[in-house]
Design a protein around this motif. Structure first.
Motif, short mmCIF file in Angstrom:
data_model
loop_
_atom_site.label_atom_id
_atom_site.label_comp_id
_atom_site.label_asym_id
_atom_site.label_seq_id
_atom_site.Cartn_x
_atom_site.Cartn_y
_atom_site.Cartn_z
N GLU A 80 47.53 34.52 47.55
CA GLU A 80 46.24 34.01 47.13
C GLU A 80 46.10 34.09 45.62
OE1 GLU A 80 43.09 36.31 48.77
OE2 GLU A 80 43.83 38.21 47.96
N VAL A 81 45.15 33.33 45.08
CA VAL A 81 44.81 33.39 43.67
C VAL A 81 43.80 34.51 43.49
CG1 VAL A 81 43.90 32.10 41.71
CG2 VAL A 81 45.16 30.90 43.50
N ALA A 82 44.03 35.37 42.49
CA ALA A 82 43.18 36.55 42.35
C ALA A 82 42.84 36.80 40.89
CB ALA A 82 43.90 37.78 42.92
N GLY A 83 41.76 37.54 40.68
CA GLY A 83 41.36 37.93 39.34
C GLY A 83 40.68 36.83 38.56
N GLU A 84 40.26 37.16 37.35
CA GLU A 84 39.55 36.23 36.49
C GLU A 84 40.51 35.26 35.80
OE1 GLU A 84 40.32 39.98 34.02
OE2 GLU A 84 40.06 39.40 36.12
N THR A 85 39.98 34.18 35.28
CA THR A 85 40.76 33.24 34.49
C THR A 85 40.83 33.75 33.05
OG1 THR A 85 40.07 31.36 35.83
CG2 THR A 85 40.94 30.87 33.65
N GLY B 290 43.75 27.20 32.38
CA GLY B 290 43.71 28.61 32.03
C GLY B 290 44.80 29.31 32.82
N GLN B 291 44.82 30.63 32.80
CA GLN B 291 45.83 31.40 33.50
C GLN B 291 45.21 32.23 34.62
OE1 GLN B 291 49.28 31.33 32.64
NE2 GLN B 291 48.59 29.59 31.43
N ARG B 292 45.87 32.23 35.79
CA ARG B 292 45.43 33.05 36.92
C ARG B 292 46.62 33.75 37.55
NH1 ARG B 292 40.54 31.39 39.40
NH2 ARG B 292 40.67 33.30 40.63
N LEU B 293 46.34 34.76 38.34
CA LEU B 293 47.37 35.50 39.07
C LEU B 293 47.52 34.96 40.48
CD1 LEU B 293 46.86 39.33 38.39
CD2 LEU B 293 48.72 37.86 37.56
N VAL B 294 48.75 34.97 40.96
CA VAL B 294 49.04 34.75 42.38
C VAL B 294 49.64 36.06 42.90
CG1 VAL B 294 50.29 33.38 44.09
CG2 VAL B 294 49.51 32.32 41.97
N VAL B 295 49.07 36.57 43.98
CA VAL B 295 49.50 37.85 44.54
C VAL B 295 49.55 37.76 46.06
CG1 VAL B 295 48.53 39.18 42.62
CG2 VAL B 295 47.14 38.71 44.64
N PRO B 296 50.30 38.65 46.71
CA PRO B 296 50.24 38.69 48.17
C PRO B 296 48.83 39.07 48.64
CG PRO B 296 52.16 39.88 47.35
CD PRO B 296 51.30 39.57 46.16
#
Length: 309
Positions: free
Chosen positions: A249-254, A165-171
């Motif tokens: 870090e990985v953030a948010g829903e898939t 699936g797709q996820r976000l990477v953010v500071p």
């Protein structure tokens, strides 16, 4: 921060190496990534566009033309990444290419040629994967490649070997908790010709700008330099980036649930069927789980159940 950035830049630089030699791999300890648990209201969004049912039944037959070509040549040519930590990357201590996708390629080589070392790796950028298959530069690609209906029009895939699936990477400093918060009004980054790019073309989710890079690791570098606010990438690669750089870090829903598959030429039906048999055997003999435990458990969790669906 300087040490992490230097390591990432060095890994990105080795793309130019091109053809990689075969050989055994020795793992390096992973760094656990922070992957937030998904709340019930953050259930995966969007239809699964994986068309995984189009593949061929598994077969152990060795008489097909493509399998015979590989046997006569004496080496399996595989398109891989060398910048995706834990999946396909250069170990800076050993100089060897290794990871979960590399183990999978070696399993195919062992089944077809009787030796996991009889494999030649070629680095292939995200945007060039389909071209490399269609023009015969490689026999197959094991490179965290999502099975999609659009791609099925040009190439063939094995049965799924990893749920994605797709996820976000953010500071970490951004303190993002949802996909909307991470993208709305923000500068996003995606790899060229990736499923992430297709997803943001379909729905930008309010991103103010979408930067497109050759590989997903380039997005991590831009984020470290403050030139983008978030990277949208595959679940597995998101966890790998967080393991590689402790400041993100990985953030948010898939979103956009899908599956990864091994990519092959449409005409090579005998190889597709043979690879599907390899996948059946690889799971049954514990090879899949052993590779997961070695490379991915530290960043994606000790339980692999959700990724085997």
């Amino acid at each position: 921060m300087r040490t992490v950035r230097t390591r990432v830049l060095l890994l990105a630089a080795v793309v130019a190496a091109g053809l990689l030699g075969a050989g055994t791999s020795h793992g390096a300890p992973g760094v656990a990534a922070h992957v937030p648990e998904r709340a019930p209201e953050q259930a995966a969004a969007g239809p699964a566009d994986d068309c995984s049912g189009q593949t061929l039944p598994p077969s152990s037959a060795e008489s097909g033309p493509k399998v015979q070509e590989i046997k006569h040549r004496g080496t399996l040519i595989v398109g891989v990444d060398q910048n995706s930590y834990h999946w396909g990357f250069r170990n800076p201590q050993t100089g060897r290419i290794e990871g979960f996708d590399i183990d999978l390629a070696r399993a195919v080589a062992k089944a077809v040629l009787g030796d996991p070392e009889k494999v030649t790796f070629k680095t292939v950028p995200t945007a060039k994967r389909i071209e490399a298959i269609r023009t015969g530069q490689v026999d197959l690609i094991t490179r965290t490649m999502t099975i999609t209906c659009d791609r099925w029009k040009e190439i063939s895939f094995s049965a799924p070997y990893f749920a994605s699936g797709q996820r976000l990477v953010v500071p970490k400093a951004a303190k993002v908790t949802t996909m909307a918060q991470g993208l709305n009004g923000k500068r996003a980054c995606v790899a060229d010709q990736s499923s992430s790019q297709a997803e943001l073309k379909r729905d930008s989710r309010g991103a103010s700008e979408v930067k497109v890079q050759e590989n997903q690791l380039d997005c991590l570098v831009l984020m470290q330099l403050g030139k983008v606010d978030a990277t949208l990438t595959d679940v597995a690669l998101a966890a790998a980036q967080a393991a590689q750089d402790p400041t993100v870090e990985v953030a948010g829903e898939t979103i956009a649930p899908a599956h990864m598959g091994i990519a092959m030429k449409k005409e090579d039906t005998d190889l597709v069927a043979r690879v599907n048999q390899v996948l059946v055997d690889y799971r049954a003999d514990g090879g899949w789980q052993a590779s997961y435990d070695r490379w991915l458990a530290s960043s994606m969790g000790a339980s692999s159940a959700e990724y085997q669906k």
